[in-house]
Design a protein around this motif. Structure first.
Motif, PDB file in Angstrom:
ATOM      1  N   LEU A  68       0.854  -1.193   0.000  1.00  0.00           N
ATOM      2  CA  LEU A  68       0.000   0.000   0.000  1.00  0.00           C
ATOM      3  C   LEU A  68       0.885   1.236   0.000  1.00  0.00           C
ATOM      4  O   LEU A  68       1.863   1.291   0.740  1.00  0.00           O
ATOM      5  CB  LEU A  68      -0.871   0.043   1.263  1.00  0.00           C
ATOM      6  CG  LEU A  68      -2.099  -0.836   1.297  1.00  0.00           C
ATOM      7  CD1 LEU A  68      -2.678  -0.874   2.703  1.00  0.00           C
ATOM      8  CD2 LEU A  68      -3.144  -0.332   0.332  1.00  0.00           C
ATOM      9  N   CYS A  70       0.686   4.805   1.168  1.00  0.00           N
ATOM     10  CA  CYS A  70      -0.153   5.676   1.994  1.00  0.00           C
ATOM     11  C   CYS A  70       0.473   7.036   2.265  1.00  0.00           C
ATOM     12  O   CYS A  70      -0.021   7.789   3.106  1.00  0.00           O
ATOM     13  CB  CYS A  70      -0.465   4.980   3.319  1.00  0.00           C
ATOM     14  SG  CYS A  70      -1.481   3.499   3.140  1.00  0.00           S
ATOM     15  N   SER A  75      -1.252   2.336   7.333  1.00  0.00           N
ATOM     16  CA  SER A  75      -2.216   1.419   6.716  1.00  0.00           C
ATOM     17  C   SER A  75      -2.950   0.695   7.837  1.00  0.00           C
ATOM     18  O   SER A  75      -2.429   0.514   8.933  1.00  0.00           O
ATOM     19  CB  SER A  75      -1.513   0.421   5.798  1.00  0.00           C
ATOM     20  OG  SER A  75      -0.653  -0.413   6.528  1.00  0.00           O
ATOM     21  N   ALA A  97      -7.140  -4.237   3.315  1.00  0.00           N
ATOM     22  CA  ALA A  97      -6.426  -3.138   3.966  1.00  0.00           C
ATOM     23  C   ALA A  97      -6.622  -1.850   3.171  1.00  0.00           C
ATOM     24  O   ALA A  97      -6.924  -1.877   1.974  1.00  0.00           O
ATOM     25  CB  ALA A  97      -4.942  -3.469   4.084  1.00  0.00           C
ATOM     26  N   ARG A  98      -6.459  -0.737   3.865  1.00  0.00           N
ATOM     27  CA  ARG A  98      -6.547   0.579   3.230  1.00  0.00           C
ATOM     28  C   ARG A  98      -5.679   1.538   4.013  1.00  0.00           C
ATOM     29  O   ARG A  98      -5.227   1.231   5.121  1.00  0.00           O
ATOM     30  CB  ARG A  98      -7.985   1.070   3.181  1.00  0.00           C
ATOM     31  CG  ARG A  98      -8.607   1.266   4.563  1.00  0.00           C
ATOM     32  CD  ARG A  98      -9.981   1.876   4.463  1.00  0.00           C
ATOM     33  NE  ARG A  98     -10.650   1.935   5.738  1.00  0.00           N
ATOM     34  CZ  ARG A  98     -10.423   2.847   6.690  1.00  0.00           C
ATOM     35  NH1 ARG A  98      -9.516   3.772   6.508  1.00  0.00           N
ATOM     36  NH2 ARG A  98     -11.103   2.819   7.813  1.00  0.00           N
ATOM     37  N   CYS A  99      -5.456   2.709   3.451  1.00  0.00           N
ATOM     38  CA  CYS A  99      -4.747   3.750   4.173  1.00  0.00           C
ATOM     39  C   CYS A  99      -5.698   4.352   5.199  1.00  0.00           C
ATOM     40  O   CYS A  99      -6.900   4.444   4.972  1.00  0.00           O
ATOM     41  CB  CYS A  99      -4.254   4.823   3.209  1.00  0.00           C
ATOM     42  SG  CYS A  99      -3.015   4.184   2.049  1.00  0.00           S
ATOM     43  N   ASP A 100      -5.160   4.730   6.336  1.00  0.00           N
ATOM     44  CA  ASP A 100      -5.969   5.293   7.420  1.00  0.00           C
ATOM     45  C   ASP A 100      -6.167   6.792   7.165  1.00  0.00           C
ATOM     46  O   ASP A 100      -5.411   7.619   7.657  1.00  0.00           O
ATOM     47  CB  ASP A 100      -5.276   5.040   8.763  1.00  0.00           C
ATOM     48  CG  ASP A 100      -6.199   5.271   9.941  1.00  0.00           C
ATOM     49  OD1 ASP A 100      -7.415   5.398   9.731  1.00  0.00           O
ATOM     50  OD2 ASP A 100      -5.686   5.304  11.070  1.00  0.00           O
ATOM     51  N   SER A 108      -9.558   0.287  -1.061  1.00  0.00           N
ATOM     52  CA  SER A 108      -9.029  -0.889  -0.370  1.00  0.00           C
ATOM     53  C   SER A 108      -8.153  -1.722  -1.294  1.00  0.00           C
ATOM     54  O   SER A 108      -8.288  -1.667  -2.518  1.00  0.00           O
ATOM     55  CB  SER A 108     -10.175  -1.775   0.129  1.00  0.00           C
ATOM     56  OG  SER A 108     -10.987  -1.080   1.040  1.00  0.00           O
TER      57      SER A 108
END
Length: 184
Positions: A68, A70, A75, A97-100, A108
């Motif tokens: 990822l 980010c 993440s 998962a994704r970036c916060d 995602s």
């Protein structure tokens, strides 16, 4: 008449009792061989470095470097599920998962993790790239398949908080790779 130098072989004539005794002995040998089977063969030797056994637990996403980007944000894993996806007897873990991000709905990524032996869990496949700008909902692993509802946007004008498109999909291991299809 000349006598033979070889002794009389009258006892070598087969009688039904001889055939019955031979058949019984052969049946006993076959039955004994059937009872003394070796253990089932495996693709890896027990105790070999990097060998994964069926008793190995599913890998967890903690500590795994997910692909990822980010920027400066962290993440975050929003979902995980495990199961044997490729039929090798060892469970894999699928992580969403994704970036916060502080607001909106960041895209995602969906990643398949496997045990990497001494190196620990590692990513072996990416099912959904964050670059596709989709979010994941209703994610599950069942019967060797990964299912999810993908949420997206019909145009750049749609606010990133409120996806206006959805697609139910399934990924399944076929021919040495994960194949995506519509889920029913």
């Amino acid at each position: 008449m000349q006598t033979s130098a070889v002794p009389d072989l009258a006892h070598t004539h087969a009688r039904p009792v001889h055939w019955l005794a031979t058949a019984t002995a052969m049946a006993a040998v076959v039955a004994a061989a059937g009872l003394m089977q070796p253990k089932a063969a495996t693709a890896s030797q027990a105790g070999a470095p990097g060998a994964v056994t069926a008793a190995a637990p599913a890998p967890g996403p903690a500590g795994v470097r997910l692909p990822l980007e980010c920027g400066g944000a962290k993440s975050v894993v929003t979902g995980k599920a495990s199961g044997d996806l490729d039929g090798d007897g060892s469970p894999e873990t699928v992580a969403v998962a994704r970036c916060d991000a502080g607001s909106g709905t960041p895209p995602s990524g969906v990643y398949v993790l496997t045990q990497g032996g001494e190196t620990g869990p590692r990513v072996v496949a990416t099912l959904l790239e964050p670059a596709q700008k989709l979010s994941v909902k209703d994610f599950a692993v069942r019967d060797g398949a990964v299912t999810a509802t993908l949420l997206g946007y019909s145009s750049p004008d749609v606010p990133r908080c409120c996806p206006d498109q959805q697609e139910k999909v399934k990924w399944q291991w076929q021919g040495g790779k994960f194949v995506r299809s519509a889920a029913l």
